[in-house]
Scaffold this motif. Structure first.
Motif, PDB file in Angstrom:
ATOM      1  N   LYS A   4       0.968   6.690  -6.946  1.00  0.00           N
ATOM      2  CA  LYS A   4      -0.209   7.514  -7.219  1.00  0.00           C
ATOM      3  C   LYS A   4       0.144   9.002  -7.092  1.00  0.00           C
ATOM      4  O   LYS A   4      -0.211   9.805  -7.955  1.00  0.00           O
ATOM      5  CB  LYS A   4      -1.326   7.153  -6.237  1.00  0.00           C
ATOM      6  CG  LYS A   4      -2.591   7.961  -6.424  1.00  0.00           C
ATOM      7  CD  LYS A   4      -3.637   7.531  -5.409  1.00  0.00           C
ATOM      8  CE  LYS A   4      -4.905   8.336  -5.549  1.00  0.00           C
ATOM      9  NZ  LYS A   4      -5.926   7.894  -4.581  1.00  0.00           N
ATOM     10  N   GLU A   5       0.843   9.357  -6.026  1.00  0.00           N
ATOM     11  CA  GLU A   5       1.229  10.757  -5.811  1.00  0.00           C
ATOM     12  C   GLU A   5       2.208  11.241  -6.879  1.00  0.00           C
ATOM     13  O   GLU A   5       2.093  12.359  -7.377  1.00  0.00           O
ATOM     14  CB  GLU A   5       1.829  10.944  -4.415  1.00  0.00           C
ATOM     15  CG  GLU A   5       0.804  10.863  -3.307  1.00  0.00           C
ATOM     16  CD  GLU A   5      -0.338  11.851  -3.467  1.00  0.00           C
ATOM     17  OE1 GLU A   5      -0.086  13.042  -3.737  1.00  0.00           O
ATOM     18  OE2 GLU A   5      -1.506  11.425  -3.347  1.00  0.00           O
ATOM     19  N   HIS A  31       0.807  -1.217   0.000  1.00  0.00           N
ATOM     20  CA  HIS A  31       0.000   0.000   0.000  1.00  0.00           C
ATOM     21  C   HIS A  31       0.846   1.276   0.000  1.00  0.00           C
ATOM     22  O   HIS A  31       0.478   2.253  -0.651  1.00  0.00           O
ATOM     23  CB  HIS A  31      -0.932   0.009   1.213  1.00  0.00           C
ATOM     24  CG  HIS A  31      -2.087  -0.922   1.075  1.00  0.00           C
ATOM     25  ND1 HIS A  31      -1.936  -2.283   1.046  1.00  0.00           N
ATOM     26  CD2 HIS A  31      -3.406  -0.695   0.934  1.00  0.00           C
ATOM     27  CE1 HIS A  31      -3.119  -2.847   0.904  1.00  0.00           C
ATOM     28  NE2 HIS A  31      -4.031  -1.911   0.835  1.00  0.00           N
ATOM     29  N   ILE A  32       1.941   1.278   0.707  1.00  0.00           N
ATOM     30  CA  ILE A  32       2.786   2.469   0.747  1.00  0.00           C
ATOM     31  C   ILE A  32       3.336   2.753  -0.646  1.00  0.00           C
ATOM     32  O   ILE A  32       3.317   3.894  -1.115  1.00  0.00           O
ATOM     33  CB  ILE A  32       3.918   2.319   1.783  1.00  0.00           C
ATOM     34  CG1 ILE A  32       3.322   2.280   3.192  1.00  0.00           C
ATOM     35  CG2 ILE A  32       4.923   3.455   1.659  1.00  0.00           C
ATOM     36  CD1 ILE A  32       4.308   1.913   4.281  1.00  0.00           C
ATOM     37  N   SER A  33       3.796   1.719  -1.325  1.00  0.00           N
ATOM     38  CA  SER A  33       4.313   1.882  -2.688  1.00  0.00           C
ATOM     39  C   SER A  33       3.204   2.338  -3.632  1.00  0.00           C
ATOM     40  O   SER A  33       3.422   3.207  -4.479  1.00  0.00           O
ATOM     41  CB  SER A  33       4.931   0.582  -3.189  1.00  0.00           C
ATOM     42  OG  SER A  33       6.087   0.265  -2.432  1.00  0.00           O
ATOM     43  N   GLN A  34       2.010   1.783  -3.487  1.00  0.00           N
ATOM     44  CA  GLN A  34       0.868   2.205  -4.311  1.00  0.00           C
ATOM     45  C   GLN A  34       0.617   3.698  -4.148  1.00  0.00           C
ATOM     46  O   GLN A  34       0.437   4.423  -5.134  1.00  0.00           O
ATOM     47  CB  GLN A  34      -0.404   1.456  -3.888  1.00  0.00           C
ATOM     48  CG  GLN A  34      -0.419   0.000  -4.220  1.00  0.00           C
ATOM     49  CD  GLN A  34      -1.640  -0.687  -3.644  1.00  0.00           C
ATOM     50  OE1 GLN A  34      -2.694  -0.079  -3.454  1.00  0.00           O
ATOM     51  NE2 GLN A  34      -1.517  -1.975  -3.356  1.00  0.00           N
ATOM     52  N   ASP A  35       0.610   4.139  -2.910  1.00  0.00           N
ATOM     53  CA  ASP A  35       0.348   5.556  -2.629  1.00  0.00           C
ATOM     54  C   ASP A  35       1.439   6.459  -3.196  1.00  0.00           C
ATOM     55  O   ASP A  35       1.152   7.524  -3.744  1.00  0.00           O
ATOM     56  CB  ASP A  35       0.211   5.792  -1.126  1.00  0.00           C
ATOM     57  CG  ASP A  35      -1.058   5.188  -0.540  1.00  0.00           C
ATOM     58  OD1 ASP A  35      -1.995   4.886  -1.319  1.00  0.00           O
ATOM     59  OD2 ASP A  35      -1.115   5.005   0.690  1.00  0.00           O
ATOM     60  N   LEU A  36       2.701   6.032  -3.077  1.00  0.00           N
ATOM     61  CA  LEU A  36       3.800   6.833  -3.618  1.00  0.00           C
ATOM     62  C   LEU A  36       3.690   6.982  -5.128  1.00  0.00           C
ATOM     63  O   LEU A  36       3.874   8.075  -5.672  1.00  0.00           O
ATOM     64  CB  LEU A  36       5.144   6.199  -3.260  1.00  0.00           C
ATOM     65  CG  LEU A  36       5.622   6.392  -1.831  1.00  0.00           C
ATOM     66  CD1 LEU A  36       6.856   5.541  -1.571  1.00  0.00           C
ATOM     67  CD2 LEU A  36       5.912   7.854  -1.557  1.00  0.00           C
ATOM     68  N   LYS A  83       0.349  11.911 -10.053  1.00  0.00           N
ATOM     69  CA  LYS A  83      -0.412  13.162  -9.942  1.00  0.00           C
ATOM     70  C   LYS A  83       0.524  14.367 -10.114  1.00  0.00           C
ATOM     71  O   LYS A  83       0.219  15.286 -10.867  1.00  0.00           O
ATOM     72  CB  LYS A  83      -1.100  13.209  -8.577  1.00  0.00           C
ATOM     73  CG  LYS A  83      -2.214  14.230  -8.475  1.00  0.00           C
ATOM     74  CD  LYS A  83      -2.863  14.211  -7.096  1.00  0.00           C
ATOM     75  CE  LYS A  83      -3.735  12.986  -6.925  1.00  0.00           C
ATOM     76  NZ  LYS A  83      -4.506  13.019  -5.668  1.00  0.00           N
TER      77      LYS A  83
END
Length: 101
Positions: free
Chosen positions: A69-70, A62-67, A73
């Protein structure tokens, strides 16, 4: 013009590259594993070079997914979150998305 996709997650780099070649695009790959749950330094060069990114949700934390995604963006790159580990549908979706722009 040939598109470039960054694929994050999984362990079938050669298969992903063959699939990319078959679809007329270059594939950059990262298995999604990075120290401390993922770092911007590990992912940013690939996101920078890619026209779009695919994140294989079944193969990445999840942390990698969020990074990713950011980063997508911030850099204006589409990010496709693909359930499981299959790349074919996400690759086609990404190519359609960037070709429409």
């Amino acid at each position: 013009m040939k598109k470039t996709v960054a694929i994050f997650g999984g362990d079938k780099e050669s298969t992903y590259k063959q699939l990319g070649k078959k679809n007329g695009c270059d594939v950059l790959f990262h298995n999604g594993k990075a120290r401390n749950g993922g770092t911007v330094k590990a992912f940013q060069p690939l996101v920078n070079k890619a026209d779009f990114c695919i994140v294989l949700l079944g193969s990445i934390g999840h942390i990698s997914q969020d990074l990713i995604k950011e980063l997508g963006k911030e850099l204006g790159k589409p990010v496709i979150f693909q359930p499981g580990k299959g790349v074919s549908a996400a690759l086609r979706k990404g190519l359609d998305l960037v070709e429409a722009v």
